[in-house]
Design an enzyme around this catalytic site. Structure first.
Site, mmCIF file in Angstrom:
data_model
loop_
_atom_site.group_PDB
_atom_site.id
_atom_site.type_symbol
_atom_site.label_atom_id
_atom_site.label_comp_id
_atom_site.label_asym_id
_atom_site.label_seq_id
_atom_site.Cartn_x
_atom_site.Cartn_y
_atom_site.Cartn_z
ATOM 1 N N ASP A 253 0.841 -1.187 0.000
ATOM 2 C CA ASP A 253 0.000 0.000 0.000
ATOM 3 C C ASP A 253 0.882 1.246 0.000
ATOM 4 O O ASP A 253 1.738 1.404 0.871
ATOM 5 C CB ASP A 253 -0.868 -0.052 1.279
ATOM 6 C CG ASP A 253 -1.994 0.963 1.280
ATOM 7 O OD1 ASP A 253 -1.880 1.975 0.564
ATOM 8 O OD2 ASP A 253 -2.973 0.740 2.009
ATOM 9 N N HIS B 110 -0.287 4.549 -0.186
ATOM 10 C CA HIS B 110 -0.938 5.807 0.209
ATOM 11 C C HIS B 110 -0.188 6.415 1.391
ATOM 12 O O HIS B 110 -0.257 5.911 2.510
ATOM 13 C CB HIS B 110 -2.401 5.560 0.595
ATOM 14 C CG HIS B 110 -3.233 5.136 -0.567
ATOM 15 N ND1 HIS B 110 -3.391 3.825 -0.914
ATOM 16 C CD2 HIS B 110 -3.933 5.861 -1.477
ATOM 17 C CE1 HIS B 110 -4.165 3.744 -1.990
ATOM 18 N NE2 HIS B 110 -4.511 4.972 -2.358
HETATM 19 C C1 B12 Z 1 -4.423 9.977 -3.427
HETATM 20 C C2 B12 Z 1 -4.964 8.589 -3.641
HETATM 21 C C3 B12 Z 1 -4.167 7.683 -4.347
HETATM 22 C C4 B12 Z 1 -2.788 8.028 -4.836
HETATM 23 C C5 B12 Z 1 -1.816 7.819 -3.662
HETATM 24 C C6 B12 Z 1 -0.624 8.746 -3.712
HETATM 25 C C7 B12 Z 1 0.223 8.523 -2.510
HETATM 26 N N1 B12 Z 1 1.444 8.067 -2.720
HETATM 27 O O1 B12 Z 1 -0.206 8.726 -1.390
HETATM 28 C C8 B12 Z 1 -2.614 6.978 -5.964
HETATM 29 C C9 B12 Z 1 -3.118 7.534 -7.261
HETATM 30 C C10 B12 Z 1 -1.200 6.462 -6.181
HETATM 31 C C11 B12 Z 1 -3.556 5.882 -5.504
HETATM 32 C C12 B12 Z 1 -3.458 4.575 -5.896
HETATM 33 C C13 B12 Z 1 -4.403 3.607 -5.583
HETATM 34 N N2 B12 Z 1 -5.529 3.802 -4.896
HETATM 35 CO CO1 B12 Z 1 -5.970 5.417 -4.007
HETATM 36 N N3 B12 Z 1 -6.701 6.973 -3.306
HETATM 37 C C14 B12 Z 1 -6.237 8.201 -3.156
HETATM 38 C C15 B12 Z 1 -7.320 9.116 -2.513
HETATM 39 C C16 B12 Z 1 -7.935 9.906 -3.638
HETATM 40 C C17 B12 Z 1 -6.848 10.040 -1.415
HETATM 41 C C18 B12 Z 1 -6.004 9.401 -0.329
HETATM 42 C C19 B12 Z 1 -5.422 10.444 0.581
HETATM 43 O O2 B12 Z 1 -4.240 10.764 0.488
HETATM 44 N N4 B12 Z 1 -6.256 11.031 1.443
HETATM 45 C C20 B12 Z 1 -5.854 12.028 2.407
HETATM 46 C C21 B12 Z 1 -5.514 11.310 3.734
HETATM 47 C C22 B12 Z 1 -5.105 12.344 4.771
HETATM 48 O O3 B12 Z 1 -6.669 10.655 4.181
HETATM 49 P P1 B12 Z 1 -6.825 9.094 4.297
HETATM 50 O O4 B12 Z 1 -5.767 8.392 3.534
HETATM 51 O O5 B12 Z 1 -8.211 8.717 4.047
HETATM 52 O O6 B12 Z 1 -6.494 8.860 5.845
HETATM 53 C C23 B12 Z 1 -7.344 9.427 6.836
HETATM 54 C C24 B12 Z 1 -8.075 8.390 7.625
HETATM 55 O O7 B12 Z 1 -8.264 7.168 6.894
HETATM 56 C C25 B12 Z 1 -7.245 8.213 8.822
HETATM 57 N N5 B12 Z 1 -6.351 7.068 8.977
HETATM 58 C C26 B12 Z 1 -5.493 6.502 8.140
HETATM 59 N N6 B12 Z 1 -4.820 5.512 8.751
HETATM 60 C C27 B12 Z 1 -5.262 5.467 10.013
HETATM 61 C C28 B12 Z 1 -4.922 4.675 11.084
HETATM 62 C C29 B12 Z 1 -5.563 4.863 12.313
HETATM 63 C C30 B12 Z 1 -5.190 3.981 13.459
HETATM 64 C C31 B12 Z 1 -6.564 5.857 12.457
HETATM 65 C C32 B12 Z 1 -7.242 6.061 13.738
HETATM 66 C C33 B12 Z 1 -6.899 6.645 11.381
HETATM 67 C C34 B12 Z 1 -6.240 6.450 10.165
HETATM 68 O O8 B12 Z 1 -6.396 9.313 8.942
HETATM 69 C C35 B12 Z 1 -6.433 10.140 7.809
HETATM 70 C C36 B12 Z 1 -6.894 11.534 8.230
HETATM 71 O O9 B12 Z 1 -8.060 11.471 8.943
HETATM 72 C C37 B12 Z 1 -8.311 8.050 -1.918
HETATM 73 C C38 B12 Z 1 -9.769 8.452 -1.928
HETATM 74 C C39 B12 Z 1 -10.112 9.363 -0.803
HETATM 75 N N7 B12 Z 1 -10.676 10.469 -1.162
HETATM 76 O O10 B12 Z 1 -9.796 9.048 0.360
HETATM 77 C C40 B12 Z 1 -8.078 6.840 -2.833
HETATM 78 C C41 B12 Z 1 -8.275 5.436 -2.300
HETATM 79 C C42 B12 Z 1 -7.647 5.326 -0.913
HETATM 80 N N8 B12 Z 1 -7.510 4.618 -3.255
HETATM 81 C C43 B12 Z 1 -8.093 3.483 -3.511
HETATM 82 C C44 B12 Z 1 -7.575 2.518 -4.395
HETATM 83 C C45 B12 Z 1 -8.444 1.320 -4.660
HETATM 84 C C46 B12 Z 1 -6.330 2.688 -5.022
HETATM 85 C C47 B12 Z 1 -5.684 1.729 -6.012
HETATM 86 C C48 B12 Z 1 -5.803 0.240 -5.703
HETATM 87 C C49 B12 Z 1 -6.267 2.076 -7.381
HETATM 88 C C50 B12 Z 1 -5.907 1.139 -8.480
HETATM 89 N N9 B12 Z 1 -6.855 0.339 -8.872
HETATM 90 O O11 B12 Z 1 -4.762 1.153 -8.941
HETATM 91 C C51 B12 Z 1 -4.240 2.193 -5.998
HETATM 92 C C52 B12 Z 1 -3.463 1.412 -4.960
HETATM 93 C C53 B12 Z 1 -1.981 1.669 -5.024
HETATM 94 C C54 B12 Z 1 -1.273 0.951 -3.926
HETATM 95 N N10 B12 Z 1 -0.376 0.053 -4.237
HETATM 96 O O12 B12 Z 1 -1.521 1.188 -2.768
HETATM 97 C C55 B12 Z 1 -9.402 3.322 -2.776
HETATM 98 C C56 B12 Z 1 -9.353 2.306 -1.635
HETATM 99 C C57 B12 Z 1 -10.661 1.535 -1.588
HETATM 100 C C58 B12 Z 1 -10.844 0.588 -0.468
HETATM 101 N N11 B12 Z 1 -10.015 0.519 0.547
HETATM 102 O O13 B12 Z 1 -11.828 -0.066 -0.502
HETATM 103 C C59 B12 Z 1 -9.722 4.798 -2.373
HETATM 104 C C60 B12 Z 1 -10.520 4.933 -1.066
HETATM 105 C C61 B12 Z 1 -10.528 5.405 -3.538
HETATM 106 C C62 B12 Z 1 -11.901 4.772 -3.700
HETATM 107 N N12 B12 Z 1 -12.931 5.372 -3.128
HETATM 108 O O14 B12 Z 1 -12.019 3.754 -4.325
HETATM 109 N N13 B12 Z 1 -4.491 6.385 -4.692
#
Ligand code: B12
Lengths: 392, 137
Positions: B11, B13
């Site tokens: 992963d 992200h």
């Molecule tokens: C940017 C992004 C990407 C970028 C990542 C760039 C990078 N190096 O970071 C790229 C384009 C590379 C990418 C790729 C992929 N992605 Co992407 N990506 C996103 C996106 C749009 C934003 C993620 C992000 O940075 N958010 C900002 C951060 C701050 O928020 P967050 O990650 O959600 O984390 C928050 C909480 O989850 C929490 N949190 C996180 N960890 C923890 C742990 C604890 C203990 C706690 C309490 C809270 C917590 O804290 C954060 C702040 O509140 C999301 C969609 C979305 N809007 O969330 C999809 C998303 C995460 N991606 C997804 C997918 C499927 C993929 C791919 C598999 C796509 C593909 N088919 O190729 C690939 C996987 C690549 C890989 N090997 O991992 C899905 C995951 C779906 C799922 N889990 O069911 C999402 C949700 C999009 C969707 N709705 O389908 N992605």
């Protein structure tokens, strides 16, 4: 003034003047000095002692046993440093399971104890001391958490303590242990009776060959048609040495070194021929490869040039397999990112460029399913070693 | 208090991972961030080497379940991790599911604290509460 460079290996030695390189199989009925002066006496006599440079990999290096807390950090870091210090023989023990390991009966040259960042304490106890009591070793060095130093010093005689190789961010710190091991290795080479006698022909320090090669690596892409990142493969009689650019590992090891070294101690074409064949027989692609080379497994029974060629080709293939993601190993290299594969050592005298390219493309197609084709660079005149040895 | 954190599996992200490190630091934890692409063995190994109190795993791309199933088995091979607080958060399933099904499932996999699509600060507040209670009892 020109220099005379001499490299003593486990199977053959080479002697290099400004004009030519001579290579001779060693006669194991003689000691190194007699063998060398018998075969190259004339050449050697033409040089002052100060112009003769000798390096050796003949003694196989120090035997090392590392006792560490975990595979991913302490053992991996210590192993990495040991390899980069030129050491070939490394056994590891995970401390929490120490009682499950059998005690090696051979004398260990150096035991390395490691584990924990400096703030971690209560790591080692009587199980360690009990194990060490039963172990037969010459040197012991501690490079783990500073919180444990007093406890270990109290319980282990003649313990050398160096700064922790794991820093407070869980990163590796190489220098102190590397210097210690390099010096120990140096002292070991020089202490071997038959190497000692070589000081009759040189007044310069005798170095270990891997140390010399490692020094040359950063200069390679300037001096050869080598493009970074690359791997350098040195298939020897007893071991096969790999030196590789750091860019090729996705890893938690972040060091100052641009290049790391890795050794396969059972993949050589003379002294460890048996184990090379054993490894081949256990690789599911070997038979396909033999068919590809238009030979059968009967070739393993044969000797002669054809058999040697096949063994060397197998060695290249097995080494690449061992470093690829096809096999989970101590280190997996990103082989699809390699731009050059450099080959040095006796292999360059036996195999042609085409024969090597053939094996490499077989490996990439079969194992990695890829058309990737790094360029092969052959160090036919031992330029790498010459460059390193001259740099002294 | 020492916390080992990182993103599990293949992963990449990374954004949340950076935020987690910053927030934990701001709350006074000592953080060991293993970054993205981290395997379970590396998490546990890091917890051993640092003598960590908490393991905080993130998973964003949907791989979490595959890895979480292995947690108990792998952790059981370690002899010094019995007191490690295990925490996971991010996107813990592929697609949608509610917390009522997800949380018990992950607790069963060996986690003490489970946060599916829960905001980071809420998660860390809960962690601090949990640690405080643990100390009292
Ligand atoms: C940017 C992004 C990407 C970028 C990542 C760039 C990078 N190096 O970071 C790229 C384009 C590379 C990418 C790729 C992929 N992605 Co992407 N990506 C996103 C996106 C749009 C934003 C993620 C992000 O940075 N958010 C900002 C951060 C701050 O928020 P967050 O990650 O959600 O984390 C928050 C909480 O989850 C929490 N949190 C996180 N960890 C923890 C742990 C604890 C203990 C706690 C309490 C809270 C917590 O804290 C954060 C702040 O509140 C999301 C969609 C979305 N809007 O969330 C999809 C998303 C995460 N991606 C997804 C997918 C499927 C993929 C791919 C598999 C796509 C593909 N088919 O190729 C690939 C996987 C690549 C890989 N090997 O991992 C899905 C995951 C779906 C799922 N889990 O069911 C999402 C949700 C999009 C969707 N709705 O389908 N992605």
């Amino acid at each position: 003034m020109s220099k005379l460079l001499i490299d003593i290996g486990s199977t053959y030695f080479k002697v290099c003047t400004d004009k030519a390189i001579e290579q001779h199989f060693r006669d194991f009925n003689k000691d190194i000095y007699d063998d060398l002066t018998h075969k190259c006496g004339e050449t050697i006599r033409g040089y002052e002692k100060g112009d003769v440079y000798v390096c050796s990999s003949a003694n196989g290096g120090l035997s090392t046993l590392i006792i560490g807390l975990t595979d991913s950090y302490s053992l991996k870091y210590a192993k990495n440093i040991a390899f980069n210090s030129g050491i070939n023989i490394i056994e590891t023990v995970i401390y929490q399971n120490i009682e499950d390991y059998s005690i090696p009966s051979d004398l260990i040259d150096v035991v390395i104890v490691v584990g924990g960042i400096d703030s971690a304490s209560n790591i080692f106890d009587a199980t360690l001391f009990g194990y060490l009591d039963k172990l037969n070793y010459s040197n012991i060095v501690y490079v783990g958490s500073s919180a444990e130093v007093a406890n270990l010093q109290k319980n282990i005689n003649d313990l050398i303590v160096l700064p922790n190789i794991i820093d407070n961010k869980l990163h590796i710190v190489e220098e102190n242990l590397k210097e210690y091991l390099t010096n120990l290795y140096q002292a070991d080479i020089v202490g071997k009776e038959d190497i000692k006698s070589l000081y009759d022909i040189t007044s310069n320090q005798i170095y270990s060959t891997p140390y010399i090669v490692n020094k040359t690596l950063p200069l390679l892409d300037a001096n050869f048609s080598v493009v970074n990142p690359y791997i350098l493969i040195d298939i020897g009689g007893a071991t096969t040495d790999i030196h590789y650019s750091k860019d090729l590992v996705d890893d938690n090891i972040v060091t100052q070194n641009e290049y790391d070294r890795l050794v396969f101690k059972k993949l050589g074409v003379y002294k460890s021929k048996e184990s090379l064949i054993f490894a081949a027989e256990n690789n599911e692609f070997t038979y396909e490869l033999l068919t590809h080379l238009k030979v059968t497994e009967n070739i393993f029974e044969e000797s002669g040039e054809k058999a040697l060629k096949v063994l060397m080709q197998l060695a290249i293939f097995l080494v690449l397999c061992k470093m690829s993601h096809y096999k989970k190993a101590y280190i997996n290299l990103k082989l699809l990112s390699i731009n050059s594969i450099v080959l040095t050592g006796g292999i360059t005298k036996v195999l042609s460029d085409e024969e090597i390219e053939d094996i490499i493309s077989f490996f990439y197609t079969k194992i990695l399913n890829s058309k990737h084709n790094p360029t092969v660079v052959m160090d036919k005149n031992y330029d790498i070693w010459t460059l390193g040895a001259k740099g002294n | 208090m020492k916390v080992v954190t990182g993103v599990v599996g293949n992963d990449i992200h990374v954004v949340a991972n950076r935020l987690i490190e910053l927030s934990l630091n701001a709350r006074g934890f000592e953080v060991f961030n293993l970054g993205v692409n981290t395997y379970l063995e590396e998490f546990f190994d890091a917890a051993v080497e640092t003598n960590a109190d908490v393991l905080l795993i993130s998973s964003l791309n949907g791989e979490a379940e595959g890895w979480a199933r292995e947690v108990k088995l792998i952790k059981s091979k370690y002899k010094t991790l019995d007191n490690l607080v295990m925490m996971i958060g991010g996107n813990l399933v592929v697609g949608t599911a509610d917390a009522d099904t997800i949380v018990p499932k992950y607790k069963n996999y060996g986690f003490d604290l489970v946060f599916h699509q829960v905001d980071l600060n809420t998660g860390l507040d809960t962690l601090e509460e949990y640690l405080k209670e643990g100390k009292v009892s």
